[in-house]
Design a protein around this motif. Structure first.
Motif, PDB file in Angstrom:
ATOM      1  N   SER A  59     -31.986  24.615  31.423  1.00  0.00           N
ATOM      2  CA  SER A  59     -31.817  24.460  32.875  1.00  0.00           C
ATOM      3  C   SER A  59     -31.773  22.966  33.197  1.00  0.00           C
ATOM      4  O   SER A  59     -32.805  22.322  33.417  1.00  0.00           O
ATOM      5  CB  SER A  59     -32.966  25.139  33.628  1.00  0.00           C
ATOM      6  OG  SER A  59     -33.016  26.513  33.351  1.00  0.00           O
ATOM      7  N   TYR A 100     -34.575  24.613  26.203  1.00  0.00           N
ATOM      8  CA  TYR A 100     -34.708  24.579  27.661  1.00  0.00           C
ATOM      9  C   TYR A 100     -33.378  24.062  28.184  1.00  0.00           C
ATOM     10  O   TYR A 100     -33.062  22.891  28.050  1.00  0.00           O
ATOM     11  CB  TYR A 100     -35.851  23.647  28.063  1.00  0.00           C
ATOM     12  CG  TYR A 100     -36.217  23.687  29.542  1.00  0.00           C
ATOM     13  CD1 TYR A 100     -37.353  24.350  29.972  1.00  0.00           C
ATOM     14  CD2 TYR A 100     -35.426  23.063  30.492  1.00  0.00           C
ATOM     15  CE1 TYR A 100     -37.704  24.390  31.315  1.00  0.00           C
ATOM     16  CE2 TYR A 100     -35.759  23.096  31.837  1.00  0.00           C
ATOM     17  CZ  TYR A 100     -36.905  23.760  32.245  1.00  0.00           C
ATOM     18  OH  TYR A 100     -37.236  23.794  33.581  1.00  0.00           O
ATOM     19  N   TYR A 117     -32.860  16.451  30.539  1.00  0.00           N
ATOM     20  CA  TYR A 117     -32.357  17.401  29.544  1.00  0.00           C
ATOM     21  C   TYR A 117     -31.750  16.672  28.351  1.00  0.00           C
ATOM     22  O   TYR A 117     -32.094  16.955  27.195  1.00  0.00           O
ATOM     23  CB  TYR A 117     -31.326  18.324  30.191  1.00  0.00           C
ATOM     24  CG  TYR A 117     -30.564  19.172  29.196  1.00  0.00           C
ATOM     25  CD1 TYR A 117     -31.185  20.211  28.519  1.00  0.00           C
ATOM     26  CD2 TYR A 117     -29.220  18.919  28.929  1.00  0.00           C
ATOM     27  CE1 TYR A 117     -30.490  20.986  27.597  1.00  0.00           C
ATOM     28  CE2 TYR A 117     -28.517  19.681  28.013  1.00  0.00           C
ATOM     29  CZ  TYR A 117     -29.156  20.722  27.351  1.00  0.00           C
ATOM     30  OH  TYR A 117     -28.454  21.473  26.438  1.00  0.00           O
ATOM     31  N   ASP A 158     -30.795  21.013  35.669  1.00  0.00           N
ATOM     32  CA  ASP A 158     -31.347  20.473  36.908  1.00  0.00           C
ATOM     33  C   ASP A 158     -32.861  20.681  37.004  1.00  0.00           C
ATOM     34  O   ASP A 158     -33.595  19.789  37.443  1.00  0.00           O
ATOM     35  CB  ASP A 158     -30.651  21.111  38.110  1.00  0.00           C
ATOM     36  CG  ASP A 158     -29.232  20.603  38.292  1.00  0.00           C
ATOM     37  OD1 ASP A 158     -28.981  19.429  37.975  1.00  0.00           O
ATOM     38  OD2 ASP A 158     -28.369  21.381  38.742  1.00  0.00           O
ATOM     39  N   GLN A 159     -33.348  21.841  36.573  1.00  0.00           N
ATOM     40  CA  GLN A 159     -34.785  22.098  36.632  1.00  0.00           C
ATOM     41  C   GLN A 159     -35.566  21.189  35.697  1.00  0.00           C
ATOM     42  O   GLN A 159     -36.742  20.892  35.941  1.00  0.00           O
ATOM     43  CB  GLN A 159     -35.061  23.564  36.303  1.00  0.00           C
ATOM     44  CG  GLN A 159     -34.558  24.535  37.355  1.00  0.00           C
ATOM     45  CD  GLN A 159     -34.875  25.986  37.022  1.00  0.00           C
ATOM     46  OE1 GLN A 159     -35.764  26.264  36.227  1.00  0.00           O
ATOM     47  NE2 GLN A 159     -34.130  26.893  37.625  1.00  0.00           N
ATOM     48  N   ALA A 160     -34.918  20.720  34.638  1.00  0.00           N
ATOM     49  CA  ALA A 160     -35.599  19.818  33.710  1.00  0.00           C
ATOM     50  C   ALA A 160     -36.019  18.520  34.393  1.00  0.00           C
ATOM     51  O   ALA A 160     -37.004  17.892  33.982  1.00  0.00           O
ATOM     52  CB  ALA A 160     -34.687  19.509  32.523  1.00  0.00           C
ATOM     53  N   GLU A 161     -35.289  18.101  35.421  1.00  0.00           N
ATOM     54  CA  GLU A 161     -35.635  16.860  36.135  1.00  0.00           C
ATOM     55  C   GLU A 161     -37.017  16.943  36.763  1.00  0.00           C
ATOM     56  O   GLU A 161     -37.730  15.936  36.834  1.00  0.00           O
ATOM     57  CB  GLU A 161     -34.582  16.574  37.206  1.00  0.00           C
ATOM     58  CG  GLU A 161     -33.199  16.269  36.669  1.00  0.00           C
ATOM     59  CD  GLU A 161     -33.150  14.983  35.858  1.00  0.00           C
ATOM     60  OE1 GLU A 161     -33.670  13.960  36.336  1.00  0.00           O
ATOM     61  OE2 GLU A 161     -32.618  15.019  34.720  1.00  0.00           O
ATOM     62  N   SER A 162     -37.404  18.129  37.202  1.00  0.00           N
ATOM     63  CA  SER A 162     -38.722  18.292  37.823  1.00  0.00           C
ATOM     64  C   SER A 162     -39.726  18.964  36.897  1.00  0.00           C
ATOM     65  O   SER A 162     -40.899  19.124  37.259  1.00  0.00           O
ATOM     66  CB  SER A 162     -38.597  19.110  39.119  1.00  0.00           C
ATOM     67  OG  SER A 162     -37.946  20.349  38.882  1.00  0.00           O
ATOM     68  N   ASN A 163     -39.284  19.370  35.702  1.00  0.00           N
ATOM     69  CA  ASN A 163     -40.169  19.987  34.717  1.00  0.00           C
ATOM     70  C   ASN A 163     -39.983  19.335  33.350  1.00  0.00           C
ATOM     71  O   ASN A 163     -39.654  20.009  32.362  1.00  0.00           O
ATOM     72  CB  ASN A 163     -39.890  21.491  34.614  1.00  0.00           C
ATOM     73  CG  ASN A 163     -40.240  22.245  35.874  1.00  0.00           C
ATOM     74  OD1 ASN A 163     -41.407  22.525  36.138  1.00  0.00           O
ATOM     75  ND2 ASN A 163     -39.220  22.575  36.662  1.00  0.00           N
ATOM     76  N   PRO A 174     -29.462  17.527  41.046  1.00  0.00           N
ATOM     77  CA  PRO A 174     -30.618  16.721  40.635  1.00  0.00           C
ATOM     78  C   PRO A 174     -30.376  15.922  39.360  1.00  0.00           C
ATOM     79  O   PRO A 174     -30.841  14.785  39.249  1.00  0.00           O
ATOM     80  CB  PRO A 174     -31.714  17.771  40.435  1.00  0.00           C
ATOM     81  CG  PRO A 174     -31.322  18.910  41.331  1.00  0.00           C
ATOM     82  CD  PRO A 174     -29.830  18.943  41.279  1.00  0.00           C
ATOM     83  N   SER A 196     -29.887  12.221  31.673  1.00  0.00           N
ATOM     84  CA  SER A 196     -30.777  13.189  32.315  1.00  0.00           C
ATOM     85  C   SER A 196     -31.991  13.480  31.441  1.00  0.00           C
ATOM     86  O   SER A 196     -32.016  13.172  30.247  1.00  0.00           O
ATOM     87  CB  SER A 196     -30.026  14.496  32.576  1.00  0.00           C
ATOM     88  OG  SER A 196     -29.598  15.065  31.336  1.00  0.00           O
TER      89      SER A 196
END
Length: 297
Positions: A61, A59, A123, A63-68, A255, A121
């Protein structure tokens, strides 16, 4: 059989071709199964029963990992843990890829493999959890930590800059994050050398290795080199490299926090494999040439 997960990604795609001389290679993509689902993974492993697993799935992404975080954890931590457990139980070799994001980005010196980790992060934290799971499994494994991966295909920084340079007449790019751009083809080539040595019985070749080009740069200077190199190859762009302006990280909020220092020492991998890794500028020229040829065909 050599099983390559994430073979539709830029590193996985390069691995399919580069590893072919070492034996039959099977690539796994999303069409083969959901690698975030443990039952799907177990079924694929039993179906193909590989002698070597090369895990290029992740995975990525940031920035998307912060919300997922759960989705990131499933791919970056649970998947390598499951692959490592199966490999150990079945006498298989595991090669796994990690990232500079496992470090906290402090200082200005290249990170060594034994440096303290401290991801900033989600991630980075999930990738570190995956690394630790592989190391704790007691499996015959190599972990390659790399940085700033790009290539002639897929989605990456080089291709984004080339697209923007066709659409705009100037760009502002972060200039206080340091690291080393690393093309997917180089990761695949070094992996092939390591796998060949392992198949020949190099028992001492295991653990964590940094795998990047030599040298260091910033995202801003990398952008200038990409645009300047493309112009040298005659690619029509709307701007030249001198139209790239530096900005600090603070002016480009995201993010997920980025490490300011992503320099990685490659001394250990060079000594272990008897290699001399290329300077990032030379590797970029080769990658741009590949992209131009791919674009023109």
């Amino acid at each position: 059989m050599i099983l390559v997960t994430g073979s539709d990604g830029q590193v996985g795609y390069a691995l399919l071709k580069t590893l072919a001389p070492l034996g039959p290679v099977k690539g796994l993509t999303r069409e083969d199964g959901d690698l975030s689902n443990a039952e799907d993974v177990a079924g694929l492993l039993e179906k193909f029963r590989p002698r070597c697993i090369v895990n290029a799935a992740a995975y990525t992404s940031v920035d998307q990992a912060e919300s997922n975080p759960d989705a990131a954890h499933a791919m970056n931590a649970k998947l390598p843990a499951q692959l490592a457990a199966w490999a150990r139980a079945n006498g298989a070799l595991l090669i796994h890829y990690s990232t500079d994001y496992v470090y906290d980005g402090s200082g200005d010196q290249p990170w060594a493999e034994n440096a303290l980790t401290g991801p900033l992060s989600v991630y980075g934290k999930t990738k570190l959890a995956g690394d630790q799971a592989v190391l704790d499994a007691g499996v015959d494994a190599i972990i390659f930590r790399t940085s700033w991966v790009y290539g002639a295909r897929g989605h990456n920084f080089m291709l984004t800059m080339l697209r923007l340079a066709r659409e705009r007449d100037q760009l502002s790019v972060v200039s206080d994050q340091w690291g080393t751009p690393t093309p997917a083809w180089l990761i695949a080539e070094v992996t092939a050398v390591a796998l060949r040595d392992k198949l020949r019985g190099a028992k001492a070749l295991d653990g964590v290795y940094h795998l990047t080009c030599r040298g260091e740069t910033t995202w801003c200077d990398f952008s200038k080199a990409i645009i300047g190199g493309a112009c040298d190859f005659g690619v029509p762009l709307s701007m030249s490299s001198d139209k790239v302006s530096p900005i600090p990280t603070a002016d480009y909020p995201a993010p997920a926090p980025r490490p300011l220092n992503s320099r990685l020492s490659v001394r250990r991998v060079e000594q272990a494999l008897g290699l001399e890794l290329p300077d990032w500028r030379d590797a970029l020229q080769l990658t741009l040439r590949d992209w131009v040829e791919f674009r023109n065909n």
